[in-house]
Design an enzyme around this catalytic site. Structure first.
Site, mmCIF file in Angstrom:
data_model
loop_
_atom_site.group_PDB
_atom_site.id
_atom_site.type_symbol
_atom_site.label_atom_id
_atom_site.label_comp_id
_atom_site.label_asym_id
_atom_site.label_seq_id
_atom_site.Cartn_x
_atom_site.Cartn_y
_atom_site.Cartn_z
ATOM 1 N N HIS A 245 11.291 75.247 4.391
ATOM 2 C CA HIS A 245 11.459 74.811 2.994
ATOM 3 C C HIS A 245 10.168 74.193 2.452
ATOM 4 C CE1 HIS A 245 15.850 75.501 2.741
ATOM 5 N NE2 HIS A 245 15.863 75.153 4.021
ATOM 6 N N ASP B 150 16.179 71.969 8.759
ATOM 7 C CA ASP B 150 17.162 73.050 8.700
ATOM 8 C C ASP B 150 16.505 74.382 8.332
ATOM 9 O OD1 ASP B 150 16.632 71.996 6.087
ATOM 10 O OD2 ASP B 150 18.308 73.174 5.327
ATOM 11 N N GLU B 151 17.158 75.465 8.696
ATOM 12 C CA GLU B 151 16.837 76.825 8.250
ATOM 13 C C GLU B 151 15.366 77.202 8.460
ATOM 14 O OE1 GLU B 151 20.172 77.538 4.825
ATOM 15 O OE2 GLU B 151 18.442 76.325 4.266
ATOM 16 N N CYS B 152 14.836 76.863 9.618
ATOM 17 C CA CYS B 152 13.429 77.169 9.932
ATOM 18 C C CYS B 152 13.351 78.520 10.644
ATOM 19 C CB CYS B 152 12.836 76.052 10.783
ATOM 20 S SG CYS B 152 12.851 74.459 9.946
#
Length: 434
Positions: A202, A263-265
């Site tokens: 992100h 998160d969401e890496c």
């Protein structure tokens, strides 16, 4: 004497209190001085933790005259909140309420990165939070689409990456002075700020602003809504400078905790991911502040820190292991507490990746059921989240928040919403007409 449940319904109290009894008849409400006692509450069990004692209160109304008692200022503030709800009625019965929250952390996460919301709007959000007993405002301050906070030593972040949003709309950012204003407003309302800069994913906005963070080409400004499209790179010297400046820059506002994301890496190799989030955590810890991270970063967290659980599709084994070593769990299940999910498939705004979430679904769950195999005491709190990929205006923000935020707040204060829909739906209907 009426039952607790019937009294909650008749008086339309949200969140519902721990214990209420009607002790006499109704009286027309007239403004009267409130008698205030700061005193020990003997009705609390002997093993009541200190944080819970601090927010507990007793409210008594006798012949229309109110008396509130609490052991500290947060308890008195909670009593005044309940009294304001009661006195919105034309008549108020004699009664006795004894109340305390089930969870210490009762939060709302507001994403101001996808679309920007400024101090005036965030203060209005805090007023809503205070009305339903929430006490943590978690600000999602950076993402692929924009950088929203001034960081000393890295002016490029706001100079280059704060001016747009999803779809190419206007951007914005919070200056240090505005953050100070928010911190004062939060303190006045009994709310703690939780700043978040999400790493190592992100991060397109940071990568665009700081070419030294890029091993190859500097990315363009990003105006879409895909996730997992960016990552920091451990081997670059600029990465450590960036992590130090950002998380030390947040320290002024992070006494209650600093959120490092995690998160969401999808582009970060697992070993590198662990080292990068550990570096971010290091810069928070050396300031003496608690570290908070999304569930993917659970392995780096230590006792006294917090893991925020959001994605029920993932294996919670590492979350359970973190809880066993003293990491507190913040419950934010996307199917219940992500208020950017549409109410119904036909809603014009909102997302549906976690399904749709009705008011009833936001209410009828128990945080203790979220992570199997952990002790109930491992659940430290509940936090609603609202991400703003499709939310551009304050009216849209409040439409998505309310009344579901009141439902999640009831879970956070009372401990569970299971079996409470009939009561809550009748109470919220009256509250909405006030």
């Amino acid at each position: 004497m009426e039952s607790n449940e019937q009294a909650w319904i008749d008086l339309s109290l949200i969140p519902r209190p721990w214990h209420i009894e009607i002790t006499g008849c109704e009286h027309p409400w007239a403004e009267r001085p409130v008698v205030v006692h700061k005193t020990r509450l003997d009705e609390l069990p002997a093993d009541t933790p200190n944080w819970q004692r601090a927010e507990a209160y007793r409210l008594e109304i006798t012949e229309g005259r109110p008396t509130i008692s609490a052991e500290s200022e947060p308890g008195l503030a909670a009593a005044r909140r309940t009294l304001r709800q009661l006195t919105a009625r034309e008549t108020v019965p004699d009664l006795r309420i004894a109340d305390r929250p089930a969870y210490e952390w009762r939060g709302l996460n507001v994403d101001i990165a996808r679309h920007f919301f400024g101090p005036d709007e965030l203060i209005r959000v805090m007023d809503i939070m205070a009305d339903v007993g929430l006490n943590r405002l978690h600000l999602h301050l950076s993402d692929d689409q924009g950088w929203r906070i001034e960081i000393p030593g890295l002016p490029e972040l706001t100079e280059r990456s704060s001016h747009t949003s999803v779809g190419g709309g206007p951007g914005g950012y919070l200056t240090r002075a505005q953050m100070d204003e928010l911190a004062r407003a939060a303190e006045d309302r009994g709310i703690a700020l939780i700043p978040e800069v999400d790493v190592p994913g992100h991060t397109t906005a940071a990568l665009h602003a700081l070419p030294g963070l890029n091993p190859r080409n500097t990315p363009d400004v990003y105006e879409g809504i895909e996730v997992g499209i960016s990552t920091l790179t451990e081997a670059l010297p600029e990465t450590e400078r960036f992590l130090a400046a950002v998380f030390e820059g947040l320290g002024r506002y992070g006494a209650a905790g600093i959120h490092i994301g995690g998160d969401e890496c999808l582009l970060t190799p697992p070993d590198e991911f662990t080292r990068l989030v550990a570096r971010a955590a290091h810069h928070v810890r050396k300031q003496g502040h608690p570290v908070i991270a999304w569930q993917e970063a659970a392995p780096v967290l230590e006792a006294g820190e917090y893991v925020q659980v959001w994605d029920e599709r993932q294996d919670f084994a590492e979350v359970a292991e973190a809880a066993a070593r003293g990491v507190g769990i913040i419950a934010s299940p996307a199917t219940r507490a992500y208020l950017d999910m549409k109410y119904t498939p036909d809603d014009p705004i909102g997302l549906t990746w976690a399904g749709t979430t009705s008011v009833r679904e936001a209410l009828e769950w128990d945080p203790k059921d979220l992570v199997a195999g952990v002790e109930p005491g491992a659940i430290h709190g509940v936090e609603a989240c609202i991400f703003t990929e499709t939310i551009e205006t304050f009216d849209q923000l409040t439409y998505m928040l309310l009344p579901r935020l009141a439902a999640v707040a009831e879970v956070a204060w009372a401990g569970s919403g299971i079996g409470q829909w009939d009561s809550f739906s009748r109470r919220i209907a009256v509250t909405w007409r006030r």
